[in-house]
Design a protein around this motif. Sequence first.
Motif, mmCIF file in Angstrom:
data_model
loop_
_atom_site.group_PDB
_atom_site.id
_atom_site.type_symbol
_atom_site.label_atom_id
_atom_site.label_comp_id
_atom_site.label_asym_id
_atom_site.label_seq_id
_atom_site.Cartn_x
_atom_site.Cartn_y
_atom_site.Cartn_z
ATOM 1 N N ILE A 240 7.789 9.224 9.395
ATOM 2 C CA ILE A 240 6.654 8.681 8.454
ATOM 3 C C ILE A 240 7.267 7.914 7.448
ATOM 4 N N GLY A 241 6.193 6.679 7.053
ATOM 5 C CA GLY A 241 7.190 5.619 6.442
ATOM 6 C C GLY A 241 5.362 4.370 6.587
ATOM 7 N N ASP A 242 5.514 4.300 5.611
ATOM 8 C CA ASP A 242 4.788 2.274 5.585
ATOM 9 C C ASP A 242 5.284 1.348 4.281
ATOM 10 N N THR A 243 4.593 1.207 3.466
ATOM 11 C CA THR A 243 4.428 0.049 2.674
ATOM 12 C C THR A 243 4.525 0.219 0.959
ATOM 13 N N VAL A 244 4.857 -0.207 0.052
ATOM 14 C CA VAL A 244 5.083 0.354 -1.553
ATOM 15 C C VAL A 244 4.526 -1.431 -2.369
ATOM 16 N N PHE A 245 3.269 -1.721 -2.350
ATOM 17 C CA PHE A 245 2.889 -2.846 -2.763
ATOM 18 C C PHE A 245 2.888 -3.018 -3.379
ATOM 19 N N ASN A 246 3.120 -4.333 -4.003
ATOM 20 C CA ASN A 246 2.782 -4.629 -5.700
ATOM 21 C C ASN A 246 0.521 -5.157 -6.018
ATOM 22 N N ASP A 247 0.184 -3.628 -5.995
ATOM 23 C CA ASP A 247 -1.292 -4.463 -6.193
ATOM 24 C C ASP A 247 -1.873 -5.008 -6.872
ATOM 25 N N THR A 248 -1.502 -6.599 -7.088
ATOM 26 C CA THR A 248 -1.628 -7.696 -8.652
ATOM 27 C C THR A 248 -3.338 -7.020 -8.901
ATOM 28 N N ASN A 249 -4.011 -6.934 -8.093
ATOM 29 C CA ASN A 249 -5.759 -6.888 -8.457
ATOM 30 C C ASN A 249 -6.056 -5.617 -9.111
ATOM 31 N N GLY A 250 -5.424 -4.865 -8.718
ATOM 32 C CA GLY A 250 -5.481 -2.790 -8.504
ATOM 33 C C GLY A 250 -6.586 -2.637 -8.049
#
Length: 300
Positions: A87-97
Amino acid sequence: LPPGLTFVSATGDNWNCNQTGLQEITCNNTNVTLAPGASTSFTLTVRATSAGTGNNQADVSTPGETRTDNNRAIAPTTIVNPQTGSIGDTVFNDTNGDGTQNPGEPGAPGVTVTLVSPGADGAYGTPDDVTRTTTTDNNGNYRFSDVLPGPYRVILSAPGGTVPTTPASRDVNLQPGQTNNNEDFGIRQVPGTIGDRVFNDTNNNGIQDQGEPGVPNVTVTLTFPDGSTRTTTTDNNGNYSFLNLPPGNNYQVAIAPPAGFNPTTPVQQTVNLPPGGSIDTSDFGLRQPGGTIGDRVFSD
């Protein structure tokens, strides 16, 4: 049940089965009367959690029975290694929210992610929960490997100064051998605000003194660090604000003095906005230019 098996469900012939101990399942059926030689059946669904051997034991009883020497059956059971997955994926910086990883939004490194198994009782938040933690790599990726089939909860721990833009936890039912790469999370730095007041600087000193009113309907432009812009106008009290701003340096706030007004403060200011900051010191002064009254006193 032998160790290495956990109860999932039961079906068949009006039987009602519940887990009454760590490895004990109790099934009741009050809706069936069996004739001599007749039978009834039910099916237990279990999940393998570890390999091993043991005895599968069944005890049967009925009210009023007179013979009990044949109420127990024991069968040796071998549990093979269950097929694990990930199980996994990515934590991303959601700059536009917006809750979606768009092109150009980078991964967030060093973020803690927790994987929780509900344990034998199937309930989260109880003492038999089993947890694993990991942190995202330099690209924001994470992975839990060698995960047994079954239900799990994946939980994001948003770092200080950030807020999630997606649900911070999600439930997953991992199938045998499955590779689940769909559990991503978005975070963004806590948004802030920039604003203040455009005032009528009646004494022309560049400071908003008591009694000096706001100037309504003045256009204010905010230029972001990347060069994009947003505009607003002052309200009836001369106040303005820009909300939900990402932190950053070198924001530019500027006014367009309306006709009939001259500025008494600089018409553009530079603002550095920290995460979650509220900058309320970007005021602007305007003054209507004064006129003159005069003529001549003459001897008539």
